[in-house]
Write an enzyme that holds these catalytic residues in place. Structure first.
Site, short mmCIF file in Angstrom:
data_model
loop_
_atom_site.label_atom_id
_atom_site.label_comp_id
_atom_site.label_asym_id
_atom_site.label_seq_id
_atom_site.Cartn_x
_atom_site.Cartn_y
_atom_site.Cartn_z
N LYS A 13 0.84 -1.21 0.00
CA LYS A 13 0.00 0.00 0.00
C LYS A 13 0.87 1.26 0.00
O LYS A 13 0.63 2.20 -0.74
CB LYS A 13 -0.93 0.02 1.22
CG LYS A 13 -1.87 -1.17 1.31
CD LYS A 13 -2.76 -1.11 2.53
CE LYS A 13 -2.03 -1.15 3.85
NZ LYS A 13 -1.28 -2.40 4.13
N ARG A 88 -9.61 1.36 9.24
CA ARG A 88 -9.07 0.05 9.57
C ARG A 88 -10.12 -0.86 10.21
O ARG A 88 -9.85 -2.02 10.44
CB ARG A 88 -7.95 0.29 10.57
CG ARG A 88 -6.85 -0.70 10.62
CD ARG A 88 -5.77 -0.38 9.64
NE ARG A 88 -4.53 -1.02 10.01
CZ ARG A 88 -3.36 -0.62 9.58
NH1 ARG A 88 -3.25 0.41 8.78
NH2 ARG A 88 -2.28 -1.25 9.93
N ARG A 127 11.66 -6.13 4.53
CA ARG A 127 11.52 -4.66 4.44
C ARG A 127 12.55 -3.96 5.33
O ARG A 127 12.77 -4.32 6.46
CB ARG A 127 10.12 -4.24 4.90
CG ARG A 127 9.98 -2.71 4.96
CD ARG A 127 8.57 -2.23 5.06
NE ARG A 127 7.82 -2.83 6.14
CZ ARG A 127 6.50 -2.74 6.25
NH1 ARG A 127 5.80 -2.08 5.36
NH2 ARG A 127 5.88 -3.30 7.26
N ARG A 160 11.56 -2.32 11.02
CA ARG A 160 10.51 -1.90 11.95
C ARG A 160 10.32 -2.95 13.05
O ARG A 160 10.33 -4.14 12.77
CB ARG A 160 9.18 -1.71 11.21
CG ARG A 160 9.01 -0.33 10.62
CD ARG A 160 7.84 -0.19 9.69
NE ARG A 160 6.58 -0.76 10.13
CZ ARG A 160 5.44 -0.69 9.42
NH1 ARG A 160 5.43 -0.06 8.27
NH2 ARG A 160 4.34 -1.23 9.88
N ARG A 171 -0.62 -9.09 13.21
CA ARG A 171 -1.17 -8.00 12.39
C ARG A 171 -2.07 -8.56 11.29
O ARG A 171 -3.09 -7.97 10.95
CB ARG A 171 -0.03 -7.17 11.78
CG ARG A 171 0.64 -6.26 12.81
CD ARG A 171 1.98 -5.75 12.35
NE ARG A 171 1.95 -5.02 11.10
CZ ARG A 171 3.01 -4.79 10.34
NH1 ARG A 171 4.21 -5.23 10.72
NH2 ARG A 171 2.90 -4.11 9.22
P1 AP5 Z 1 4.96 -1.67 1.77
O1 AP5 Z 1 4.63 -0.81 0.61
O2 AP5 Z 1 5.73 -1.07 2.90
O3 AP5 Z 1 3.62 -2.39 2.32
P2 AP5 Z 1 2.39 -1.82 3.13
O4 AP5 Z 1 1.16 -2.48 2.59
O5 AP5 Z 1 2.41 -0.33 3.16
O6 AP5 Z 1 2.73 -2.44 4.54
P3 AP5 Z 1 2.63 -1.91 6.04
O7 AP5 Z 1 3.26 -2.99 6.89
O8 AP5 Z 1 3.22 -0.53 6.21
O9 AP5 Z 1 1.13 -1.86 6.28
P4 AP5 Z 1 0.39 -2.02 7.59
O10 AP5 Z 1 -0.97 -1.74 7.14
O11 AP5 Z 1 0.54 -3.27 8.34
O12 AP5 Z 1 1.16 -1.03 8.57
P5 AP5 Z 1 0.90 0.46 8.98
O13 AP5 Z 1 2.19 1.17 8.89
O14 AP5 Z 1 -0.29 1.01 8.27
O15 AP5 Z 1 5.74 -2.96 1.22
C1 AP5 Z 1 6.21 -3.98 2.09
C2 AP5 Z 1 7.56 -4.53 1.57
O16 AP5 Z 1 7.34 -5.19 0.32
C3 AP5 Z 1 8.61 -3.45 1.29
O17 AP5 Z 1 9.87 -3.97 1.59
C4 AP5 Z 1 8.50 -3.17 -0.23
O18 AP5 Z 1 9.73 -2.76 -0.77
C5 AP5 Z 1 8.08 -4.56 -0.74
N1 AP5 Z 1 7.19 -4.51 -1.88
C6 AP5 Z 1 6.07 -3.72 -2.02
N2 AP5 Z 1 5.45 -3.99 -3.18
C7 AP5 Z 1 6.17 -4.98 -3.79
C8 AP5 Z 1 6.03 -5.69 -5.01
N3 AP5 Z 1 5.00 -5.46 -5.86
N4 AP5 Z 1 6.94 -6.63 -5.32
C9 AP5 Z 1 7.98 -6.90 -4.47
N5 AP5 Z 1 8.17 -6.25 -3.30
C10 AP5 Z 1 7.28 -5.31 -2.95
O19 AP5 Z 1 0.45 0.30 10.49
C11 AP5 Z 1 1.38 -0.04 11.51
C12 AP5 Z 1 0.66 -0.04 12.86
O20 AP5 Z 1 0.15 1.28 13.15
C13 AP5 Z 1 -0.59 -0.94 12.94
O21 AP5 Z 1 -0.25 -2.28 13.26
C14 AP5 Z 1 -1.37 -0.26 14.08
O22 AP5 Z 1 -0.83 -0.55 15.34
C15 AP5 Z 1 -1.14 1.22 13.79
N6 AP5 Z 1 -2.15 1.80 12.89
C16 AP5 Z 1 -1.95 2.32 11.64
N7 AP5 Z 1 -3.11 2.77 11.14
C17 AP5 Z 1 -4.05 2.54 12.06
C18 AP5 Z 1 -5.46 2.77 12.11
N8 AP5 Z 1 -6.13 3.33 11.09
N9 AP5 Z 1 -6.13 2.39 13.22
C19 AP5 Z 1 -5.49 1.83 14.27
N10 AP5 Z 1 -4.17 1.58 14.30
C20 AP5 Z 1 -3.45 1.92 13.19
#
Ligand code: AP5
Length: 220
Positions: A13, A88, A127, A160, A171
């Site tokens: 994402k 979420r 990552r 991370r 997660r």
């Molecule tokens: P990346 O693009 O970083 O993936 P992502 O989907 O953004 O993953 P996240 O782990 O950041 O999402 P998340 O939803 O779990 O975490 P968030 O930060 O929102 O890609 C991942 C890896 O794959 C990278 O190494 C990239 O290079 C590689 N890659 C990407 N695309 C590729 C492809 N096509 N081919 C090959 N490689 C590829 O949330 C973290 C925490 O914050 C949550 O657990 C929660 O505690 C809190 N939080 C955040 N938002 C909320 C909310 N709305 N409500 C409550 N708590 C929240």
């Protein structure tokens, strides 16, 4: 235009949202990034959020909703925004709808990036992120030019804390239980819901995403 990116942790994402926003000049609201910035700045919000994030739990809704509302208010009227990581769960989705309605706005399109759990666990385990500029790499799939160093500013990359395998599995459970049902919620709404195969190369996913949203580079 207001676009929500949905999909499991690690599906891409952030990667796709950044490419899209950069190409189109759109803004992004990335709740995970906002929370990590608050945590690193040791604000009261960041300190409250830290424990939840480390365990892979959702941060309480009122904190998230207030944070998104505040960020949204910084954009001039008419700004196109990509929401990544928000909403979420169903209560965030309801609050989001009301938040936009009070501004005369709507959720227009939902892009669901699909991939199976094994693939996202593999992606997350590789990552690495830059603490200075936030650039994201992958040790095996999208490595930096110089091992362990950011291409943009040379800073040492880090993993991370919530990317440990056990936390990632939790997660994913939270995603399937709390967030995945939003796909059905939005399918019953006025927003257009698009499914995009997230298990393809970054550029292929980006092209499919742009086609699904009906956007062209240079448009707003
Ligand atoms: P990346 O693009 O970083 O993936 P992502 O989907 O953004 O993953 P996240 O782990 O950041 O999402 P998340 O939803 O779990 O975490 P968030 O930060 O929102 O890609 C991942 C890896 O794959 C990278 O190494 C990239 O290079 C590689 N890659 C990407 N695309 C590729 C492809 N096509 N081919 C090959 N490689 C590829 O949330 C973290 C925490 O914050 C949550 O657990 C929660 O505690 C809190 N939080 C955040 N938002 C909320 C909310 N709305 N409500 C409550 N708590 C929240």
């Amino acid at each position: 235009m207001h676009v929500v990116l949905l999909g499991p942790p690690g599906v891409g994402k952030g990667t796709q949202g950044e490419l899209l926003a950069d190409a189109l000049g759109w803004q992004r609201i990335v709740t995970g990034d906002l929370l990590r910035a608050q945590r690193d700045a040791r604000t009261p919000l960041g300190q409250q959020a830290q424990g939840y994030m480390t365990k892979g739990e959702l941060v309480p809704d009122p904190l998230i909703i207030a944070m998104v509302r505040e960020q949204l208010a910084t954009f001039p009227p008419g700004t196109s925004v990509i929401f990544d990581g928000f909403p979420r769960n169903s209560s965030q989705a309801s609050a989001f709808k009301m938040m936009l309605e009070t501004l005369g706005l709507t959720v227009d399109q939902i892009a669901v990036l699909d991939a199976d759990d094994d693939l996202v666990v593999e992606r997350i385990s590789g990552r690495r992120s830059c603490p200075t500029c936030g650039a994201v790499y992958n040790q095996s799939l999208a490595p930096p030019n110089r091992d362990g160093r950011c291409d943009k500013d040379g800073t040492a990359l880090f993993q991370r804390a919530d990317d440990e395998p056990e936390t990632v599995r939790h997660r994913l459970e939270v995603y399937h239980r709390e967030t995945e049902p939003l796909i059905e919620y939005y399918e019953g709404s006025r927003a257009a819901v698009h499914h995009i195969a997230g298990d393809q190369a970054v550029e292929v996913v980006q092209t499919a995403l742009r086609e699904a949203l009906g956007v062209e580079v240079g448009a707003s």
